[in-house]
Design an enzyme around this catalytic site. Structure first.
Site, PDB file in Angstrom:
ATOM      1  N   LYS A 208       0.823  -1.214   0.000  1.00 27.32           N
ATOM      2  CA  LYS A 208       0.000   0.000   0.000  1.00 27.32           C
ATOM      3  C   LYS A 208       0.859   1.268   0.000  1.00 27.32           C
ATOM      4  CE  LYS A 208      -3.305   2.818   0.154  1.00 27.32           C
ATOM      5  NZ  LYS A 208      -4.606   2.897   0.721  1.00 27.32           N
ATOM      6  N   ASN A 212       1.204   3.951  -3.268  1.00 25.29           N
ATOM      7  CA  ASN A 212       0.896   5.390  -3.178  1.00 25.29           C
ATOM      8  C   ASN A 212       2.127   6.242  -3.450  1.00 25.29           C
ATOM      9  OD1 ASN A 212      -1.795   5.095  -2.786  1.00 25.29           O
ATOM     10  ND2 ASN A 212      -1.865   5.858  -0.686  1.00 25.29           N
ATOM     11  N   CYS A 264      -4.604  11.186   1.411  1.00 27.32           N
ATOM     12  CA  CYS A 264      -3.773   9.970   1.345  1.00 27.32           C
ATOM     13  C   CYS A 264      -2.327  10.213   0.940  1.00 27.32           C
ATOM     14  CB  CYS A 264      -4.419   8.972   0.399  1.00 27.32           C
ATOM     15  SG  CYS A 264      -6.098   8.579   0.875  1.00 27.32           S
TER      16      CYS A 264
HETATM   17  C1  UGA Z   1      -5.121   7.668  -3.611  1.00 32.22           C
HETATM   18  C2  UGA Z   1      -4.778   6.443  -4.495  1.00 32.22           C
HETATM   19  O1  UGA Z   1      -4.978   6.749  -5.880  1.00 32.22           O
HETATM   20  C3  UGA Z   1      -5.633   5.236  -4.105  1.00 32.22           C
HETATM   21  O2  UGA Z   1      -5.246   4.108  -4.873  1.00 32.22           O
HETATM   22  C4  UGA Z   1      -5.435   4.952  -2.608  1.00 32.22           C
HETATM   23  O3  UGA Z   1      -6.231   3.863  -2.179  1.00 32.22           O
HETATM   24  C5  UGA Z   1      -5.812   6.197  -1.805  1.00 32.22           C
HETATM   25  O4  UGA Z   1      -4.981   7.294  -2.233  1.00 32.22           O
HETATM   26  C6  UGA Z   1      -5.611   5.878  -0.336  1.00 32.22           C
HETATM   27  O5  UGA Z   1      -4.466   5.755   0.097  1.00 32.22           O
HETATM   28  O6  UGA Z   1      -6.589   5.649   0.371  1.00 32.22           O
HETATM   29  P1  UGA Z   1      -7.033   9.550  -3.649  1.00 32.22           P
HETATM   30  O7  UGA Z   1      -6.178  10.293  -2.688  1.00 32.22           O
HETATM   31  O8  UGA Z   1      -8.481   9.376  -3.346  1.00 32.22           O
HETATM   32  O9  UGA Z   1      -6.463   8.051  -3.876  1.00 32.22           O
HETATM   33  O10 UGA Z   1      -6.968  10.328  -5.033  1.00 32.22           O
HETATM   34  P2  UGA Z   1      -6.206  10.207  -6.442  1.00 32.22           P
HETATM   35  O11 UGA Z   1      -7.224  10.051  -7.505  1.00 32.22           O
HETATM   36  O12 UGA Z   1      -5.119   9.226  -6.395  1.00 32.22           O
HETATM   37  O13 UGA Z   1      -5.602  11.689  -6.565  1.00 32.22           O
HETATM   38  C7  UGA Z   1      -4.630  12.169  -5.655  1.00 32.22           C
HETATM   39  C8  UGA Z   1      -4.119  13.529  -6.077  1.00 32.22           C
HETATM   40  O14 UGA Z   1      -3.265  13.441  -7.215  1.00 32.22           O
HETATM   41  C9  UGA Z   1      -5.197  14.550  -6.458  1.00 32.22           C
HETATM   42  O15 UGA Z   1      -4.872  15.778  -5.863  1.00 32.22           O
HETATM   43  C10 UGA Z   1      -5.099  14.638  -7.962  1.00 32.22           C
HETATM   44  O16 UGA Z   1      -5.524  15.890  -8.454  1.00 32.22           O
HETATM   45  C11 UGA Z   1      -3.611  14.435  -8.172  1.00 32.22           C
HETATM   46  N1  UGA Z   1      -3.248  13.939  -9.516  1.00 32.22           N
HETATM   47  C12 UGA Z   1      -3.632  12.703  -9.924  1.00 32.22           C
HETATM   48  C13 UGA Z   1      -2.455  14.730 -10.356  1.00 32.22           C
HETATM   49  O17 UGA Z   1      -2.072  15.870 -10.010  1.00 32.22           O
HETATM   50  N2  UGA Z   1      -2.080  14.243 -11.578  1.00 32.22           N
HETATM   51  C14 UGA Z   1      -2.455  13.011 -11.988  1.00 32.22           C
HETATM   52  O18 UGA Z   1      -2.057  12.609 -13.110  1.00 32.22           O
HETATM   53  C15 UGA Z   1      -3.250  12.226 -11.148  1.00 32.22           C
END
Ligand code: UGA
Length: 433
Positions: A208, A212, A264
């Site tokens: 995990k 991340n 996260c």
């Molecule tokens: C993240 C992980 O993607 C999940 O797999 C994990 O289970 C979760 O953390 C956790 O540890 O519980 P989450 O924080 O809900 O999920 O959101 P994401 O969709 O991963 O986005 C995280 C951040 O990255 C956001 O601020 C998003 O805007 C940013 N991001 C994402 C980018 O800036 N660029 C990208 O290409 C993708």
């Protein structure tokens, strides 16, 4: 299967509702009685697409219940899923006080063989500590197993991610627990072949944090390339798209922006950095990706300052407050830093978010909030886009141009089409282009 879920936050609530949906009998416990009251009445406590429907379905089918009663939740179940929060401590370590408290309480109420499952994101060796704690505080000999079964759900897609996971990871020590855990997940895997990785408990914990950290590193890499492109006159879109077409790299999570936020990534990579330090490993890699993430937001703020020069008294429309689309969560959202800075410089903020206005109002009660993006933009000296909600993708550039006092767009998520926006007379400043 009888399952109790301890802690009804994002992870606990969605996991519990999805387990009920596939036919298990689930009782969700939380210490917050107002939350339990609302959930028992089928009321929404977080915005998560599809979740409310599942909660109502579970309540109607009578295989999903909510309670404050810890003893009842523990005694009646075969599985206890620990889903309490593990916030960061001042020093970056994950704060495991809630996990430890649950372990002690389980010990006092252990009445038959049970499987205790660590679902919350925790550092490596937490399961070992949970096991020791239960042994220490349990006055009689009762058999139990502690399993690590990390959750990979994304906020805004949580129900989908639980029901259609890329993989299921089960870190387990005994055959008995392995068999029972596989039974829990059987309904998920019946129709679709989903890889199930059975690992040691420590490996599951590390998977995990490792996953991340890797995803966060991909984003920081994209932000670094975007900066190089801006400085050297290349196009970040073209560069990252082509890099991502290499199957070994993949195109997902390579979108540059104003940095990752949420509850996260920032917390987990801090905790993982601490794990490295404890193990005597230089955390250089993680420090760099954190630094680049901070720069992404700071660079954006500098662009706004450079273009507008004096911020004092200017009306700035901020589109998007949540840390990402499809959630009302604003924890570690770049918008917090950006709004805070602009306000300090004397700008007058007008904000819009499809779901997060109310949460932001608690932090910034003195800014104006709007239900409609066009109303938010009207009369403003600049528009700053912080979250890539679908709603913003179809905005009419000509309407925006005519509504704004000065038509300047700072697009922190590259939502607008630069060429089209410029054609309509907008000054467009994006990321990496
Ligand atoms: C993240 C992980 O993607 C999940 O797999 C994990 O289970 C979760 O953390 C956790 O540890 O519980 P989450 O924080 O809900 O999920 O959101 P994401 O969709 O991963 O986005 C995280 C951040 O990255 C956001 O601020 C998003 O805007 C940013 N991001 C994402 C980018 O800036 N660029 C990208 O290409 C993708």
């Amino acid at each position: 299967m009888k399952i109790s879920i301890i802690g009804t936050g994002y992870v606990g609530l969605t996991t519990g509702a999805c387990f009920a949906h596939i036919g298990h009998t689930v009782i969700c416990q939380d210490i917050d009685s107002s939350k339990i009251q609302k959930l028992s009445n089928g009321e929404n406590i977080i915005y998560e697409p599809g979740l409310n429907e599942l909660i109502r379905e579970g309540l109607e089918n009578k295989n999903l219940a909510f309670t404050n009663d810890f003893v009842k939740a523990i005694r009646d179940s075969d599985f206890i899923f620990i889903c309490v929060n593990t916030p960061p401590r001042q020093d970056g370590h994950a704060d495991l006080k809630y996990v430890e408290k649950v372990a002690r309480d389980i010990a006092k109420n252990l009445n038959s063989y049970k499987i205790i499952v660590d679902k919350s994101t925790v550092p490596i060796r937490t399961a070992e500590k949970v096991k020791e704690t239960i042994r220490k505080y349990c006055s009689k000999f009762v058999e139990f197993d502690v399993v690590s079964n990390p959750e990979f759900l994304r906020e805004g897609r949580a129900v989908h991610d639980i029901l259609h996971p890329d993989r299921i990871v089960i870190g387990v020590e005994s055959e008995r627990a392995k068999k029972m855990m596989l039974e829990i997940y059987e309904p998920f895997t019946k129709e679709k072949s989903i890889p199930i990785k059975i690992t040691s408990v420590k490996s599951a914990e590390l998977i995990k944090h490792g996953a991340n950290t890797f995803l966060a590193a991909k984003i920081s890499f994209a932000n670094l390339i975007a900066e190089v492109c801006e400085n050297a006159g290349a196009n970040g879109y073209e560069v990252l798209e082509a890099i991502g077409l290499d199957e070994r790299i993949g195109k997902n999570f390579l979108h540059p922006g104003i940095g990752f936020g949420g509850s996260c990534f920032p917390k987990d990579i801090k905790a993982f950095k601490k794990t490295l330090e404890v193990l005597g490993i230089d955390p250089l890699f993680i420090q760099s990706l954190e630094k680049i993430n901070d720069w992404a937001c700071e660079r954006f703020i500098k662009k706004i300052e450079k273009e507008l020069w004096v911020l004092d008294g200017k009306f700035i429309a901020v589109l998007g407050l949540a840390f990402k689309p499809n959630t009302d969560d604003i924890r570690n959202a770049p918008s917090l830093k950006i709004i805070g800075h602009l306000k300090n410089e004397g700008a007058k903020i007008r904000a819009h978010d499809p779901k997060a206005n109310n949460k932001m109002r608690v932090i910034f009660p003195d800014i104006e909030y709007f239900q409609d993006p066009y109303e938010c933009i009207a009369g403003s000296d600049a528009c700053v886009l912080c979250t890539e909600w679908d709603e913003y993708k179809n905005l009419d550039y000509s309407v925006i141009k005519n509504a704004m006092a000065t038509p300047i767009i700072f697009d922190g998520r590259n939502v607008f089409d630069k060429k089209e926006a410029e054609k309509c007379g907008l000054t467009y400043i994006g990321i990496g282009q």
